[in-house]
Design an enzyme around this catalytic site. Structure first.
Site, PDB file in Angstrom:
ATOM      1  N   PRO A   1       1.155  -1.208  -0.164  1.00  6.75           N
ATOM      2  CA  PRO A   1      -0.136  -0.195   0.498  1.00  6.75           C
ATOM      3  C   PRO A   1       0.632   1.136   0.102  1.00  6.75           C
ATOM      4  O   PRO A   1       1.629   1.499   0.846  1.00  6.75           O
ATOM      5  CB  PRO A   1      -0.899  -0.235   1.302  1.00  6.75           C
ATOM      6  CG  PRO A   1      -0.754  -1.778   1.689  1.00  6.75           C
ATOM      7  CD  PRO A   1       0.616  -1.961   1.287  1.00  6.75           C
ATOM      8  N   GLU A   2       0.988   2.569  -0.641  1.00 10.69           N
ATOM      9  CA  GLU A   2       1.188   3.393  -1.492  1.00 10.69           C
ATOM     10  C   GLU A   2      -0.401   4.601  -1.320  1.00 10.69           C
ATOM     11  O   GLU A   2      -0.885   3.810  -1.009  1.00 10.69           O
ATOM     12  CB  GLU A   2       2.460   3.674  -2.469  1.00 10.69           C
ATOM     13  CG  GLU A   2       3.446   2.206  -1.788  1.00 10.69           C
ATOM     14  CD  GLU A   2       4.143   2.025  -3.413  1.00 10.69           C
ATOM     15  OE1 GLU A   2       4.912   3.049  -3.751  1.00 10.69           O
ATOM     16  OE2 GLU A   2       4.827   0.944  -3.497  1.00 10.69           O
TER      17      GLU A   2
ATOM     18  N   HIS B   1      -7.919 -13.797   8.320  1.00 11.99           N
ATOM     19  CA  HIS B   1      -8.341 -12.960  10.042  1.00 11.99           C
ATOM     20  C   HIS B   1      -7.419 -13.769  11.660  1.00 11.99           C
ATOM     21  O   HIS B   1      -7.479 -13.581  11.952  1.00 11.99           O
ATOM     22  CB  HIS B   1     -10.144 -13.576   9.504  1.00 11.99           C
ATOM     23  CG  HIS B   1     -10.589 -13.016   9.375  1.00 11.99           C
ATOM     24  ND1 HIS B   1     -10.912 -12.476   8.054  1.00 11.99           N
ATOM     25  CD2 HIS B   1     -11.764 -11.120   9.788  1.00 11.99           C
ATOM     26  CE1 HIS B   1     -11.439 -11.452   7.280  1.00 11.99           C
ATOM     27  NE2 HIS B   1     -11.972 -11.059   8.791  1.00 11.99           N
TER      28      HIS B   1
ATOM     29  N   ARG C   1       1.596  -8.827   8.897  1.00 10.31           N
ATOM     30  CA  ARG C   1       3.487  -8.519   8.694  1.00 10.31           C
ATOM     31  C   ARG C   1       3.911  -7.721  10.151  1.00 10.31           C
ATOM     32  O   ARG C   1       5.103  -7.097  10.336  1.00 10.31           O
ATOM     33  CB  ARG C   1       4.373  -8.346   7.178  1.00 10.31           C
ATOM     34  CG  ARG C   1       5.797  -9.205   7.609  1.00 10.31           C
ATOM     35  CD  ARG C   1       6.312  -8.965   6.132  1.00 10.31           C
ATOM     36  NE  ARG C   1       5.853  -9.605   5.046  1.00 10.31           N
ATOM     37  CZ  ARG C   1       6.232  -9.398   3.738  1.00 10.31           C
ATOM     38  NH1 ARG C   1       6.410  -9.044   3.665  1.00 10.31           N
ATOM     39  NH2 ARG C   1       5.787 -10.321   3.349  1.00 10.31           N
TER      40      ARG C   1
ATOM     41  N   LYS D   1      21.013  17.180  -2.788  1.00 12.04           N
ATOM     42  CA  LYS D   1      20.796  16.320  -2.422  1.00 12.04           C
ATOM     43  C   LYS D   1      21.656  15.441  -2.766  1.00 12.04           C
ATOM     44  O   LYS D   1      21.712  14.986  -3.799  1.00 12.04           O
ATOM     45  CB  LYS D   1      19.074  15.403  -2.035  1.00 12.04           C
ATOM     46  CG  LYS D   1      18.047  15.928  -1.089  1.00 12.04           C
ATOM     47  CD  LYS D   1      17.426  15.090  -0.631  1.00 12.04           C
ATOM     48  CE  LYS D   1      16.365  15.662   0.962  1.00 12.04           C
ATOM     49  NZ  LYS D   1      17.108  15.227   1.522  1.00 12.04           N
TER      50      LYS D   1
END
Length: 277
Positions: A2-3, A94, A115, A153
């Site tokens: 998920p992002e 679940h 996780r 950077k």
DNA sequence: AGACGTACCTGACCGC
DNA sequence: TGCGGTCAGGTACGTC
């Protein structure tokens, strides 16, 4: 994993199902995932009405009537499902329930996370959201400001754009994707990239994320991500996870590299022809 | 203060 | 077939 696009998909799906509902009962499995503590989490969410469903970067949060907010970060394998409260779920996932909120509409919100890199919390303090980098989908998104920061950077570009303090919401999939679209090798030092290239890179973030949201996010071959209805995302990355396949642009075989070493190592994918160092 | 290193966690995958 | 080792990676925090 998920992002931003996956978090936004989940947020948008939950909004009509949760806003206006009262949390009758809440439970969390472990303090490692739940802040500030299991007991306090329950005490501060129970009997509260959910007033909104919001997102900042990959963070999803639900302001409550009390002024607190329920916070959810999906981490790598977190999922949020809304299901009938009376229903018995035997789904294998679940086993990994980390939290449950029973709602006044007879449904329950279930957070599963095998996780356990995800987070479930309650807080009144949302300043940390303001400290994050700019929101790529925000009206006030200032691409040039990010370009100027990147130009100074001395970090490899892939690592730089993964930093949530530079810009919020990119993870491994979309960081690789924008590097590919701008034809930049992920290991190039940000400060060594021509300014026009950096503009191209930052300029492609918003449209890329918007296309991914339109496809309800990306589910990789491992099938990790599912939306709140258990559906897979249909966004197909052009580069991430496609090692050995032909580049959409030139046909050269996509390669995989590793950024950093040891426990810090992060994989990246690139076309050796389109993205030269 | 910026850059970098370390730890957390477990399902899936790989090699023998 | 079974089993042990390795990989994956978002983020907080420690170190230089």
């Amino acid at each position: 994993m998920p992002e931003l696009p996956e978090a936004e998909t989940v947020r948008a799906q939950l909004e009509p199902q949760l806003v206006g509902e009262r949390i009758l009962y809440s439970w969390a499995r472990t303090a490692r995932i739940t802040a500030p503590s299991i007991d306090e989490f329950s005490a501060r969410t129970q009997n509260q009405t959910i007033v909104a469903a919001k997102r900042r970067g990959k963070q999803i949060y639900f302001p409550l009537q009390s002024g607190d907010s329920l916070l959810v970060h999906l981490g790598m394998t977190g999922r949020l499902h809304v299901e009938d409260d009376a229903q018995f779920e035997s789904d294998a996932l679940h086993r990994h329930i980390q939290g449950v909120l029973r709602l006044s509409n007879g449904k329950r919100l279930v957070f599963t996370d095998p996780r356990t890199f995800g987070k479930l919390g309650v807080t009144r303090e949302l300043d940390f959201l303001k400290k994050m980098g700019p929101e790529p989908l925000g009206d006030d998104f200032d691409a040039e400001k990010i370009v100027q920061k990147l130009a100074k950077k001395n970090v490899r570009i892939k690592a730089a754009i993964l930093d949530q303090n530079l810009v919020a919401g990119l993870g491994n999939i979309y960081a690789d994707e924008v590097c590919f679209l701008a034809r930049i090798h992920p290991e190039t030092l940000a400060s060594q990239i021509p300014i026009e290239k950096l503009r191209e890179l930052v300029g492609t973030m918003r449209p890329t994320l918007e296309r991914a949201i339109a496809a309800r996010g990306a589910t990789l071959k491992d099938g990790g991500y599912q939306d709140t209805f258990g559906q897979f995302g249909e966004f197909i990355p052009q580069i991430y996870g496609r090692k050995g396949e032909g580049c959409d642009n030139c046909g050269a075989l996509i390669e995989r590299g590793v950024l950093g070493a040891g426990k810090t190592a992060r994989s990246y994918h690139f076309c050796p022809n389109c993205q030269k160092k």
